[in-house]
Design a protein around this motif. Structure first.
Motif, PDB file in Angstrom:
ATOM      1  N   MET A   1      69.425  71.293   8.422  1.00  0.00           N
ATOM      2  CA  MET A   1      68.828  70.333   7.499  1.00  0.00           C
ATOM      3  C   MET A   1      69.214  68.923   7.927  1.00  0.00           C
ATOM      4  O   MET A   1      70.327  68.678   8.358  1.00  0.00           O
ATOM      5  N   THR A   2      68.303  67.981   7.785  1.00  0.00           N
ATOM      6  CA  THR A   2      68.573  66.609   8.169  1.00  0.00           C
ATOM      7  C   THR A   2      69.380  65.900   7.090  1.00  0.00           C
ATOM      8  O   THR A   2      69.472  66.363   5.955  1.00  0.00           O
ATOM      9  N   GLU A   3      69.932  64.760   7.471  1.00  0.00           N
ATOM     10  CA  GLU A   3      70.720  63.976   6.523  1.00  0.00           C
ATOM     11  C   GLU A   3      69.830  63.508   5.373  1.00  0.00           C
ATOM     12  O   GLU A   3      68.709  63.052   5.597  1.00  0.00           O
ATOM     13  N   THR A   4      70.320  63.636   4.152  1.00  0.00           N
ATOM     14  CA  THR A   4      69.532  63.230   2.994  1.00  0.00           C
ATOM     15  C   THR A   4      69.553  61.717   2.846  1.00  0.00           C
ATOM     16  O   THR A   4      70.541  61.066   3.140  1.00  0.00           O
ATOM     17  N   ASN A   5      68.461  61.181   2.384  1.00  0.00           N
ATOM     18  CA  ASN A   5      68.331  59.747   2.186  1.00  0.00           C
ATOM     19  C   ASN A   5      67.829  59.493   0.768  1.00  0.00           C
ATOM     20  O   ASN A   5      66.823  58.851   0.570  1.00  0.00           O
ATOM     21  N   PHE A   6      68.558  60.075  -0.206  1.00  0.00           N
ATOM     22  CA  PHE A   6      68.155  59.887  -1.593  1.00  0.00           C
ATOM     23  C   PHE A   6      69.380  59.925  -2.503  1.00  0.00           C
ATOM     24  O   PHE A   6      70.407  60.478  -2.155  1.00  0.00           O
ATOM     25  N   PRO A  27      61.863  48.783  -3.213  1.00  0.00           N
ATOM     26  CA  PRO A  27      60.950  49.922  -3.371  1.00  0.00           C
ATOM     27  C   PRO A  27      61.635  51.259  -3.112  1.00  0.00           C
ATOM     28  O   PRO A  27      62.555  51.355  -2.296  1.00  0.00           O
ATOM     29  N   ALA A  28      61.169  52.283  -3.833  1.00  0.00           N
ATOM     30  CA  ALA A  28      61.699  53.640  -3.655  1.00  0.00           C
ATOM     31  C   ALA A  28      60.693  54.631  -4.202  1.00  0.00           C
ATOM     32  O   ALA A  28      59.893  54.305  -5.077  1.00  0.00           O
ATOM     33  N   ASN A  29      60.740  55.848  -3.673  1.00  0.00           N
ATOM     34  CA  ASN A  29      59.960  56.958  -4.217  1.00  0.00           C
ATOM     35  C   ASN A  29      60.782  57.597  -5.326  1.00  0.00           C
ATOM     36  O   ASN A  29      61.925  57.984  -5.103  1.00  0.00           O
ATOM     37  N   LEU A  30      60.213  57.682  -6.512  1.00  0.00           N
ATOM     38  CA  LEU A  30      60.892  58.318  -7.637  1.00  0.00           C
ATOM     39  C   LEU A  30      60.274  59.685  -7.842  1.00  0.00           C
ATOM     40  O   LEU A  30      59.052  59.801  -7.992  1.00  0.00           O
ATOM     41  N   ARG A  31      61.120  60.711  -7.827  1.00  0.00           N
ATOM     42  CA  ARG A  31      60.630  62.087  -7.908  1.00  0.00           C
ATOM     43  C   ARG A  31      61.371  62.822  -9.022  1.00  0.00           C
ATOM     44  O   ARG A  31      62.540  63.171  -8.867  1.00  0.00           O
ATOM     45  N   LEU A  53      55.693  56.064  -5.984  1.00  0.00           N
ATOM     46  CA  LEU A  53      56.283  54.905  -5.326  1.00  0.00           C
ATOM     47  C   LEU A  53      56.464  53.788  -6.349  1.00  0.00           C
ATOM     48  O   LEU A  53      55.493  53.341  -6.963  1.00  0.00           O
ATOM     49  N   ALA A  54      57.696  53.362  -6.518  1.00  0.00           N
ATOM     50  CA  ALA A  54      58.006  52.281  -7.455  1.00  0.00           C
ATOM     51  C   ALA A  54      58.224  51.000  -6.669  1.00  0.00           C
ATOM     52  O   ALA A  54      59.104  50.936  -5.818  1.00  0.00           O
ATOM     53  N   ARG A  55      57.404  50.034  -6.927  1.00  0.00           N
ATOM     54  CA  ARG A  55      57.546  48.727  -6.270  1.00  0.00           C
ATOM     55  C   ARG A  55      58.097  47.681  -7.230  1.00  0.00           C
ATOM     56  O   ARG A  55      58.645  46.682  -6.800  1.00  0.00           O
ATOM     57  N   ARG A  56      57.872  47.905  -8.534  1.00  0.00           N
ATOM     58  CA  ARG A  56      58.358  46.963  -9.548  1.00  0.00           C
ATOM     59  C   ARG A  56      59.204  47.699 -10.568  1.00  0.00           C
ATOM     60  O   ARG A  56      58.975  48.871 -10.842  1.00  0.00           O
ATOM     61  N   ALA A  57      60.161  46.990 -11.110  1.00  0.00           N
ATOM     62  CA  ALA A  57      61.031  47.590 -12.122  1.00  0.00           C
ATOM     63  C   ALA A  57      60.780  46.893 -13.460  1.00  0.00           C
ATOM     64  O   ALA A  57      60.397  45.734 -13.480  1.00  0.00           O
ATOM     65  N   PRO A  58      61.009  47.546 -14.582  1.00  0.00           N
ATOM     66  CA  PRO A  58      61.382  48.953 -14.621  1.00  0.00           C
ATOM     67  C   PRO A  58      60.163  49.852 -14.416  1.00  0.00           C
ATOM     68  O   PRO A  58      59.058  49.518 -14.832  1.00  0.00           O
ATOM     69  N   TYR A  59      60.395  50.956 -13.786  1.00  0.00           N
ATOM     70  CA  TYR A  59      59.379  51.979 -13.573  1.00  0.00           C
ATOM     71  C   TYR A  59      59.661  53.065 -14.596  1.00  0.00           C
ATOM     72  O   TYR A  59      60.800  53.511 -14.714  1.00  0.00           O
ATOM     73  N   ALA A  76      63.091  57.767   1.956  1.00  0.00           N
ATOM     74  CA  ALA A  76      62.513  58.267   3.206  1.00  0.00           C
ATOM     75  C   ALA A  76      61.150  57.647   3.475  1.00  0.00           C
ATOM     76  O   ALA A  76      60.293  57.575   2.596  1.00  0.00           O
ATOM     77  N   GLY A  77      60.977  57.188   4.699  1.00  0.00           N
ATOM     78  CA  GLY A  77      59.698  56.637   5.133  1.00  0.00           C
ATOM     79  C   GLY A  77      59.424  55.218   4.689  1.00  0.00           C
ATOM     80  O   GLY A  77      58.367  54.668   4.996  1.00  0.00           O
ATOM     81  N   LEU A  78      60.343  54.594   3.975  1.00  0.00           N
ATOM     82  CA  LEU A  78      60.098  53.246   3.465  1.00  0.00           C
ATOM     83  C   LEU A  78      60.736  52.151   4.314  1.00  0.00           C
ATOM     84  O   LEU A  78      60.460  50.975   4.115  1.00  0.00           O
TER      85      LEU A  78
END
Length: 103
Positions: A1-6, A27-31, A53-59, A76-78
């Motif tokens: 497994m790859t290193e987690t980035n979350f 920005p971040a992906n919220l899951r 994908l959250a670009r503005r807060a609060p999300y 990841a990917g951002l």
């Protein structure tokens, strides 16, 4: 497994209709996932989640059903690093009280 980035938040129980208000410094992906989908996410398998994908807060993410939940703040990917985050939980009763006081 790859290193987690979350980053991970978890709750043993959230009531349906609860709002998670997420404040981010970038920005971040919220899951938002139930335990089964979170396990699949961690294993790099196909999963389903709420949020996006959250670009503005609060999300804000609304909990779709009562039960245990996990929230992954995924970069990841951002191409970003070190996003600060905070999550506030607003129970449905508090939301209803706000609506009633405005009427």
């Amino acid at each position: 497994m790859t290193e987690t980035n979350f980053a991970e938040y978890s709750w043993e129980f959230l009531e349906r209709g609860t709002i998670l208000a997420v404040t981010l410094s970038g920005p971040a992906n919220l899951r938002l996932m139930d335990p089964e989908n979170f396990a699949a996410f961690q294993d790099g398998e196909k999963f389903e989640s709420y949020g996006g994908l959250a670009r503005r807060a609060p999300y804000r993410i609304k909990v779709p059903k009562s039960g245990p939940w996990f929230l992954a703040i995924d970069l990841a990917g951002l191409g970003v690093r070190g996003v600060r985050h905070e999550v506030s939980v607003v129970p449905p009763q508090k939301l209803e009280a706000r609506r009633t006081s405005r009427d």
